[in-house]
Design an enzyme around this catalytic site. Structure first.
Site, mmCIF file in Angstrom:
data_model
loop_
_atom_site.group_PDB
_atom_site.id
_atom_site.type_symbol
_atom_site.label_atom_id
_atom_site.label_comp_id
_atom_site.label_asym_id
_atom_site.label_seq_id
_atom_site.Cartn_x
_atom_site.Cartn_y
_atom_site.Cartn_z
ATOM 1 C CG ASN A 208 -0.203 -0.028 2.511
ATOM 2 O OD1 ASN A 208 0.485 0.927 2.853
ATOM 3 N ND2 ASN A 208 -0.291 -1.127 3.248
ATOM 4 C CE LYS A 286 8.568 -13.210 -13.242
ATOM 5 N NZ LYS A 286 9.341 -12.788 -14.380
ATOM 6 C CG PHE A 323 -2.539 5.748 13.754
ATOM 7 C CD1 PHE A 323 -1.781 5.391 14.853
ATOM 8 C CD2 PHE A 323 -2.393 7.021 13.221
ATOM 9 C CE1 PHE A 323 -0.892 6.283 15.419
ATOM 10 C CE2 PHE A 323 -1.494 7.921 13.785
ATOM 11 C CZ PHE A 323 -0.754 7.557 14.877
ATOM 12 C CE LYS A 341 -8.732 -2.421 14.186
ATOM 13 N NZ LYS A 341 -7.770 -3.051 13.291
HETATM 14 O O1 C5P Z 1 -8.867 -2.084 10.910
HETATM 15 P P1 C5P Z 1 -7.946 -1.016 10.454
HETATM 16 O O2 C5P Z 1 -6.898 -1.503 9.495
HETATM 17 O O3 C5P Z 1 -8.613 0.237 9.963
HETATM 18 O O4 C5P Z 1 -7.205 -0.592 11.794
HETATM 19 C C1 C5P Z 1 -6.167 0.323 11.802
HETATM 20 C C2 C5P Z 1 -5.331 0.159 13.031
HETATM 21 O O5 C5P Z 1 -5.096 -1.216 13.294
HETATM 22 C C3 C5P Z 1 -3.949 0.756 12.854
HETATM 23 O O6 C5P Z 1 -3.514 1.170 14.119
HETATM 24 C C4 C5P Z 1 -3.141 -0.412 12.319
HETATM 25 O O7 C5P Z 1 -1.760 -0.250 12.583
HETATM 26 C C5 C5P Z 1 -3.736 -1.580 13.100
HETATM 27 N N1 C5P Z 1 -3.730 -2.854 12.399
HETATM 28 C C6 C5P Z 1 -2.936 -3.880 12.862
HETATM 29 N N2 C5P Z 1 -2.963 -5.102 12.250
HETATM 30 C C7 C5P Z 1 -3.750 -5.323 11.179
HETATM 31 C C8 C5P Z 1 -4.571 -4.285 10.694
HETATM 32 C C9 C5P Z 1 -4.527 -3.059 11.318
HETATM 33 O O8 C5P Z 1 -2.200 -3.685 13.834
HETATM 34 N N3 C5P Z 1 -3.766 -6.505 10.600
#
Ligand code: C5P
Length: 399
Positions: A208, A286, A323, A341
């Site tokens: 990303n 590959k 975040f 979360k």
């Molecule tokens: O669910 P979402 O991706 O929007 O959540 C964002 C937050 O969760 C961020 O703090 C990101 O670093 C954390 N995150 C994580 N592990 C993941 C997905 C998101 O720690 N697999």
């Protein structure tokens, strides 16, 4: 800022050793006492006399000097300092440190010390890139050693690439951060940052656009307040700050494992843009174009690192900060995310196109806590990081 601090400076054998003489001068200008230790190879590049003259201190050079042992034993020497600095840290010194050798004064001090160790590697680019050196650097970071540099540039040997020792002022900044008596002194904080790369096959991956700028700024701001920062970063554009322990990872699974391995911590800040899914059927070789048509990728969910740490029953950091990058109903979505979360705070930002936030230098965040939502004015990512670091310091120092 370094007034009254005592730094044991181990000068290894490399052409960059001449910069360590300037480092002595810069540290003394800031009020530090510098006690130089020259390795045998180090003495080929700078003389004990010049190090001693600049430091205005006795220089130590050999483990089995009985006079020194009577005056100040190597154990005492290693404990007497506030910080042990190795500059330049050669490939050989790093290997000795990673392997736990103690066969000369420098390596014995490094084994015997109870203080933090900061190293500034300097070597030929191929030596730095060598798998053994990279393995050693990872081991040292996991042992809590702070690594500053190396920088990329022209090298004395005529080659170009990473391997130049960090400049004296960069080393000074990292030393100041390591010795900072700020409000986060003695606090250990894990910060995740950057994107993750999820392999499709050995050469292709899904990623990303996260630059890692906000995460890097947060790690720098926490470190500047005196925290011991473990910076777990995916392959980001932004350079990790000096003075933090960097744990480089590629995938979400690696980031998850690295975070848990580096607990316990007082706080954890999850600024990484973690891939929600990885390719379940990623190929060993590959994937070739062929008569069978386009490949079909099957996805599986990655672990949610933030939720896994926030939900720990044993060893949960006291403060867990996540975040949320949203494009609509920012506060509403982020408030729900905080509860889902199980984290304490959510730093929510509006990344809808047109805000210029994703990849830009500014951020407009809303802080979500159990007290509700607080919209911060638009400010630079560095300012967001500093404000967040101060709030973290307040929260950790409360009761
Ligand atoms: O669910 P979402 O991706 O929007 O959540 C964002 C937050 O969760 C961020 O703090 C990101 O670093 C954390 N995150 C994580 N592990 C993941 C997905 C998101 O720690 N697999």
């Amino acid at each position: 800022m370094l007034a009254g601090k005592r730094i044991l400076l181990i000068i290894g054998g490399g052409i960059a050793a001449f910069k360590s003489l300037d480092l002595i001068r810069r540290l003394r200008e800031r009020g530090a006492t510098v006690v130089p230790v020259l390795t045998k190879a180090g003495q080929e590049f700078v003389t004990p006399l010049s190090a001693s003259a600049l430091a205005a201190e006795k220089v130590y050079t050999d483990l089995f000097n009985l006079t020194d042992e009577a005056e100040m034993g190597h154990i005492e020497l290693s404990r007497d300092a506030d910080l042990v600095v190795v500059a330049p840290a050669t490939a050989d010194l790093m290997a000795k440190m990673a392997g736990g050798h103690a066969n000369d004064l420098a390596s014995t001090i490094l084994m015997a010390t109870d203080k933090r160790v900061l190293i500034a590697p300097a070597m030929n680019v191929r030596m730095w890139d060598h798998a053994a050196t990279q393995r050693n650097a990872t081991t040292l970071q996991q042992d809590g050693v702070i690594i500053v540099g190396p920088n990329e540039g022209d090298m004395a040997c005529g080659e170009y690439g990473p391997g130049r020792m960090a400049e004296p002022l960069e080393i000074v900044a990292a030393i100041e951060a390591a010795l900072n008596d700020g409000p986060l002194k003695d606090k250990r904080i894990v910060v995740t940052s950057g994107p993750t790369h999820e392999p499709i096959d050995p050469v292709r991956y899904i990623a990303n656009r996260s630059s890692g700028a906000q995460g890097s700024a947060i790690a720098r701001a926490l470190s500047a307040l005196g925290a011991e920062v473990v910076f777990v970063t995916g392959p980001a554009e932004a350079r990790p700050p000096d003075g933090v322990s960097v744990v480089p990872v590629q995938t979400a699974q690696e980031m998850h494992d690295a975070v848990h391995k580096n607990l316990p911590a007082d706080a954890a800040v999850f600024a990484a843009a973690v891939a929600d899914w990885r390719v379940e059927n990623s190929a060993e070789q590959k994937i070739k174009k062929g008569p069978d048509g386009t490949p079909s990728l099957k996805f599986t969910e990655n672990p949610d690192i933030l939720a896994s740490v926030a939900g720990l029953e044993v060893g949960r950091p006291r403060l867990v900060v996540g975040f949320a990058a949203e494009t609509t109903n920012v506060t509403e979505h982020a408030t729900a995310k905080r509860l889902r979360k199980g984290c304490d705070w959510i730093v929510a930002n509006d990344v809808s196109p047109g805000t210029g936030i994703m990849g830009g230098s500014e951020n407009a965040v809303t802080m979500i806590t159990d007290q509700g939502a607080d919209a911060w004015p638009r400010m630079t990512k560095d300012e967001v990081a500093r404000k967040l670091a101060h709030q973290i310091a307040e929260a950790l120092n409360d009761a």
